[in-house]
Structure formats: C-alpha cells, structure tokens
Design a protein around this motif. Structure first.
Motif, PDB file in Angstrom:
ATOM      1  N   TYR A  14       0.828  -1.198   0.000  1.00  0.00           N
ATOM      2  CA  TYR A  14       0.000   0.000   0.000  1.00  0.00           C
ATOM      3  C   TYR A  14       0.870   1.258   0.000  1.00  0.00           C
ATOM      4  O   TYR A  14       2.052   1.227   0.341  1.00  0.00           O
ATOM      5  CB  TYR A  14      -0.890   0.049   1.250  1.00  0.00           C
ATOM      6  N   ILE A  15       0.240   2.361  -0.373  1.00  0.00           N
ATOM      7  CA  ILE A  15       0.767   3.701  -0.136  1.00  0.00           C
ATOM      8  C   ILE A  15      -0.141   4.334   0.911  1.00  0.00           C
ATOM      9  O   ILE A  15      -1.370   4.253   0.802  1.00  0.00           O
ATOM     10  CB  ILE A  15       0.780   4.537  -1.422  1.00  0.00           C
ATOM     11  N   ALA A  16       0.449   4.945   1.929  1.00  0.00           N
ATOM     12  CA  ALA A  16      -0.372   5.455   3.028  1.00  0.00           C
ATOM     13  C   ALA A  16       0.187   6.768   3.551  1.00  0.00           C
ATOM     14  O   ALA A  16       1.364   7.082   3.379  1.00  0.00           O
ATOM     15  CB  ALA A  16      -0.436   4.428   4.160  1.00  0.00           C
ATOM     16  N   TYR A  17      -0.684   7.527   4.179  1.00  0.00           N
ATOM     17  CA  TYR A  17      -0.252   8.727   4.894  1.00  0.00           C
ATOM     18  C   TYR A  17      -1.061   8.858   6.176  1.00  0.00           C
ATOM     19  O   TYR A  17      -2.129   8.256   6.331  1.00  0.00           O
ATOM     20  CB  TYR A  17      -0.385   9.987   4.029  1.00  0.00           C
TER      21      TYR A  17
ATOM     22  N   GLN B 224       3.200  10.772   2.275  1.00  0.00           N
ATOM     23  CA  GLN B 224       2.913   9.389   1.916  1.00  0.00           C
ATOM     24  C   GLN B 224       4.161   8.512   2.046  1.00  0.00           C
ATOM     25  O   GLN B 224       5.275   8.944   1.769  1.00  0.00           O
ATOM     26  CB  GLN B 224       2.397   9.319   0.481  1.00  0.00           C
ATOM     27  N   GLN B 225       3.921   7.267   2.455  1.00  0.00           N
ATOM     28  CA  GLN B 225       4.980   6.272   2.537  1.00  0.00           C
ATOM     29  C   GLN B 225       4.453   4.945   2.012  1.00  0.00           C
ATOM     30  O   GLN B 225       3.248   4.694   2.018  1.00  0.00           O
ATOM     31  CB  GLN B 225       5.453   6.093   3.979  1.00  0.00           C
TER      32      GLN B 225
ATOM     33  N   THR C 103      -6.672  13.598  17.176  1.00  0.00           N
ATOM     34  CA  THR C 103      -7.204  12.432  16.474  1.00  0.00           C
ATOM     35  C   THR C 103      -6.264  12.083  15.325  1.00  0.00           C
ATOM     36  O   THR C 103      -5.953  12.945  14.494  1.00  0.00           O
ATOM     37  CB  THR C 103      -8.616  12.701  15.931  1.00  0.00           C
ATOM     38  N   VAL C 104      -5.809  10.837  15.292  1.00  0.00           N
ATOM     39  CA  VAL C 104      -4.845  10.373  14.291  1.00  0.00           C
ATOM     40  C   VAL C 104      -5.523   9.309  13.425  1.00  0.00           C
ATOM     41  O   VAL C 104      -6.122   8.365  13.949  1.00  0.00           O
ATOM     42  CB  VAL C 104      -3.590   9.782  14.961  1.00  0.00           C
ATOM     43  N   GLN C 105      -5.425   9.461  12.100  1.00  0.00           N
ATOM     44  CA  GLN C 105      -6.079   8.509  11.194  1.00  0.00           C
ATOM     45  C   GLN C 105      -5.157   8.149  10.037  1.00  0.00           C
ATOM     46  O   GLN C 105      -4.400   8.985   9.534  1.00  0.00           O
ATOM     47  CB  GLN C 105      -7.387   9.083  10.652  1.00  0.00           C
ATOM     48  N   LEU C 106      -5.240   6.882   9.620  1.00  0.00           N
ATOM     49  CA  LEU C 106      -4.480   6.379   8.476  1.00  0.00           C
ATOM     50  C   LEU C 106      -5.345   6.442   7.223  1.00  0.00           C
ATOM     51  O   LEU C 106      -6.523   6.085   7.252  1.00  0.00           O
ATOM     52  CB  LEU C 106      -4.053   4.930   8.735  1.00  0.00           C
ATOM     53  N   PHE C 107      -4.749   6.899   6.117  1.00  0.00           N
ATOM     54  CA  PHE C 107      -5.388   6.858   4.804  1.00  0.00           C
ATOM     55  C   PHE C 107      -4.473   6.077   3.865  1.00  0.00           C
ATOM     56  O   PHE C 107      -3.250   6.248   3.904  1.00  0.00           O
ATOM     57  CB  PHE C 107      -5.624   8.272   4.268  1.00  0.00           C
TER      58      PHE C 107
ATOM     59  N   SER D 253      -2.593   1.425  -7.446  1.00  0.00           N
ATOM     60  CA  SER D 253      -3.610   2.413  -7.803  1.00  0.00           C
ATOM     61  C   SER D 253      -3.064   3.408  -8.823  1.00  0.00           C
ATOM     62  O   SER D 253      -1.861   3.682  -8.877  1.00  0.00           O
ATOM     63  CB  SER D 253      -4.079   3.163  -6.555  1.00  0.00           C
ATOM     64  N   GLU D 254      -3.965   3.953  -9.610  1.00  0.00           N
ATOM     65  CA  GLU D 254      -3.585   4.934 -10.617  1.00  0.00           C
ATOM     66  C   GLU D 254      -3.717   6.344 -10.049  1.00  0.00           C
ATOM     67  O   GLU D 254      -4.381   6.564  -9.030  1.00  0.00           O
ATOM     68  CB  GLU D 254      -4.467   4.774 -11.859  1.00  0.00           C
ATOM     69  N   ASP D 255      -3.077   7.294 -10.714  1.00  0.00           N
ATOM     70  CA  ASP D 255      -3.175   8.692 -10.297  1.00  0.00           C
ATOM     71  C   ASP D 255      -4.637   9.126 -10.284  1.00  0.00           C
ATOM     72  O   ASP D 255      -5.386   8.864 -11.235  1.00  0.00           O
ATOM     73  CB  ASP D 255      -2.382   9.591 -11.248  1.00  0.00           C
ATOM     74  N   GLY D 256      -5.023   9.779  -9.220  1.00  0.00           N
ATOM     75  CA  GLY D 256      -6.398  10.244  -9.107  1.00  0.00           C
ATOM     76  C   GLY D 256      -7.304   9.308  -8.343  1.00  0.00           C
ATOM     77  O   GLY D 256      -8.423   9.695  -7.973  1.00  0.00           O
ATOM     78  N   ASP D 257      -6.865   8.064  -8.115  1.00  0.00           N
ATOM     79  CA  ASP D 257      -7.681   7.145  -7.326  1.00  0.00           C
ATOM     80  C   ASP D 257      -7.757   7.649  -5.884  1.00  0.00           C
ATOM     81  O   ASP D 257      -6.751   8.096  -5.322  1.00  0.00           O
ATOM     82  CB  ASP D 257      -7.084   5.738  -7.346  1.00  0.00           C
ATOM     83  N   PRO D 258      -8.925   7.574  -5.268  1.00  0.00           N
ATOM     84  CA  PRO D 258      -9.066   8.100  -3.903  1.00  0.00           C
ATOM     85  C   PRO D 258      -8.369   7.212  -2.877  1.00  0.00           C
ATOM     86  O   PRO D 258      -8.215   6.002  -3.080  1.00  0.00           O
ATOM     87  CB  PRO D 258     -10.584   8.100  -3.685  1.00  0.00           C
ATOM     88  N   PHE D 259      -7.967   7.826  -1.786  1.00  0.00           N
ATOM     89  CA  PHE D 259      -7.435   7.077  -0.660  1.00  0.00           C
ATOM     90  C   PHE D 259      -8.590   6.595   0.216  1.00  0.00           C
ATOM     91  O   PHE D 259      -9.628   7.251   0.323  1.00  0.00           O
ATOM     92  CB  PHE D 259      -6.485   7.950   0.165  1.00  0.00           C
ATOM     93  N   ILE D 260      -8.391   5.451   0.843  1.00  0.00           N
ATOM     94  CA  ILE D 260      -9.393   4.855   1.721  1.00  0.00           C
ATOM     95  C   ILE D 260      -9.140   5.324   3.151  1.00  0.00           C
ATOM     96  O   ILE D 260      -7.993   5.331   3.613  1.00  0.00           O
ATOM     97  CB  ILE D 260      -9.335   3.318   1.651  1.00  0.00           C
ATOM     98  N   ALA D 261     -10.198   5.718   3.837  1.00  0.00           N
ATOM     99  CA  ALA D 261     -10.074   6.122   5.238  1.00  0.00           C
ATOM    100  C   ALA D 261      -9.903   4.879   6.101  1.00  0.00           C
ATOM    101  O   ALA D 261     -10.764   4.002   6.137  1.00  0.00           O
ATOM    102  CB  ALA D 261     -11.302   6.909   5.674  1.00  0.00           C
ATOM    103  N   GLY D 262      -8.762   4.792   6.771  1.00  0.00           N
ATOM    104  CA  GLY D 262      -8.457   3.646   7.612  1.00  0.00           C
ATOM    105  C   GLY D 262      -8.799   3.890   9.068  1.00  0.00           C
ATOM    106  O   GLY D 262      -9.561   4.800   9.399  1.00  0.00           O
ATOM    107  N   PRO D 263      -8.231   3.093   9.958  1.00  0.00           N
ATOM    108  CA  PRO D 263      -8.541   3.224  11.384  1.00  0.00           C
ATOM    109  C   PRO D 263      -8.077   4.560  11.944  1.00  0.00           C
ATOM    110  O   PRO D 263      -7.160   5.191  11.419  1.00  0.00           O
ATOM    111  CB  PRO D 263      -7.782   2.052  12.020  1.00  0.00           C
ATOM    112  N   LYS D 264      -8.712   4.972  13.038  1.00  0.00           N
ATOM    113  CA  LYS D 264      -8.325   6.214  13.700  1.00  0.00           C
ATOM    114  C   LYS D 264      -8.419   6.035  15.209  1.00  0.00           C
ATOM    115  O   LYS D 264      -9.129   5.159  15.715  1.00  0.00           O
ATOM    116  CB  LYS D 264      -9.194   7.387  13.246  1.00  0.00           C
TER     117      LYS D 264
END
Length: 228
Positions: free
Chosen positions: A75-78, A112-113, A140-144, A150-161
């Motif tokens: 994954y790519i995440a921030y 992003q990492q 409040t800390v949340q992972l996306f 994924s291709e450019d422009g694809d949305p990030f998914i809201a992960g746990p917080k």
C-alpha cells in the motif's frame, strides 16, 4: 408469540454484529506496543508525564502504536491528524520516522509512505505532547491508504483512527526521567554522528536529527527529532 419475539431479537442481534464486522476496516488495525488491538475510533486518555528527554525544558507525554497490515498487501499510506484542542507547548506526530510538530489547533498531514507486505519492519506512529508544568490536549490520528497499484487520481481509503486525550492534572507530574532509556546515539541528516552513547539530548543545537534510543538490551527506537 413469545417464542417468535425471542427469535426476532436474536436475528436482530446477529444482524447488528455482522454489520459491525463489515464496517470494521479490513486492511489495517492499530495495535499498542504491548500487543493490544486498539478499537477503531477509540479514545485513549493518557497522563504519564516524564521530563522532556529531547534537550528542551518542560514535560512530555508520549503514546505509540503499531500499524498492522492485515491483508499483507502493498500500500501507499499517509497519516492525517487533527489537533482538537491544545493547552501546552506543542503536539508532535511521527510516522515511520517522519516527524512534524504543530502548536495550534488544525488538521495536518505526514507525507505518503510505502507500506510493503515483504518489509519485516514494524510500521509505527508516535504522538508526543509537550508542556511546561501543566497542560492538556486532544488529537485524532487517522491512516489513509490505497493499493500501491492504484492509478493517479484514485481516492485514498479512510483507515482506522484513534483519539488521544492528554492531561497532566489527574495524577500530577512524574519528575523522573524515562528509566527504560540507557543512552542515545544521534546523527544529523547528513549521516554524521554528533552524539555517542549520550545519557541526554541536552547538548544538541537547534536542528533536525536522527535519534536512536537504547535500553540495556539494545536499540528500542529510531526517530527523527526536531530540536528548537
């Protein structure tokens, strides 16, 4: 009629449990450093203050958690975090060694990492609340995240917080130093070592450093720290 009513309640309960399981994030979960799963959306109260070990005056309350890759995919995440309230010097957040520190209420992001399934390193996040003698804060800390494919422009998914509520006023201030840290090795961003087996960071000039903390058994953490 009574039997039918009981069966209906049982069916409703099963449906609610199934719905809750489906809404839980299937890809990531937050886990404490002690191995306990943090429920998505949980609020954690924290008040264990120590002397600030990073060469600054005042106190520090620190919380850390591990980001567990459940599906073992790439994954790519921030990290996005919102400072809900702040009565103190600042709030710092580190995501795999990338650190930011803010001094005001607002929403912020760490770059992003890549979170790779083959990487044996534990992906961690640290939250530091600094203050002089008394303070309180909420963050409040949340992972996306998104698939590495994924291709450019694809949305990030809201992960746990998770939300941390820091306060120094419940049990008072612990004026002892963090006893689990035996010494530090410190490097500048050019990779040059500036401190070797130092018992504190008080001698560092203002700047950004890579700080390795050791206990009596060996290395326990590597973080990027901003010294003011």
């Amino acid at each position: 009629m009574k039997k039918f009513y009981s069966i209906s309640l049982l069916f409703l309960l099963c449906f609610m449990l199934q719905a809750k399981a489906q809404t839980a994030n299937p890809d990531f979960k937050f886990v404490t450093t002690a191995g306990q799963v943090i429920e998505d959306g949980a609020t954690i109260k924290s008040n264990k203050a120590i002397d600030n070990p990073y060469g600054e005056s005042g106190k520090l309350i620190k919380e850390s958690f591990i980001i567990e890759n459940i599906r073992k995919q790439d994954y790519i995440a921030y990290i996005q975090y919102t400072i809900n309230s702040l009565e103190g010097k600042g709030l710092g957040v580190c995501f795999n060694g990338e650190c930011t520190e803010e001094v005001g209420v607002g929403t912020y992001q760490i770059d992003q990492q890549q979170l790779l399934a083959t990487d044996q390193t534990k992906y961690t996040a640290d939250v530091d609340f600094t203050f002089e003698t008394k303070g309180k804060a909420s963050i409040t800390v949340q992972l996306f995240y998104q698939s590495i494919l994924s291709e450019d422009g694809d949305p990030f998914i809201a992960g746990p917080k998770v939300t941390y509520e820091f306060t120094s006023e419940t049990t008072g201030i612990n004026t002892t130093k963090a006893t689990n840290i035996a010494y530090y090795n410190v490097f500048n961003l050019q990779g040059i070592q500036v401190l070797n087996k130092a018992t504190s960071l008080s001698g560092l000039q203002a700047g950004t450093y890579i700080v390795q903390a050791y206990d009596n058994k060996g290395l326990i953490s590597t973080t990027k720290q901003i010294i003011h």
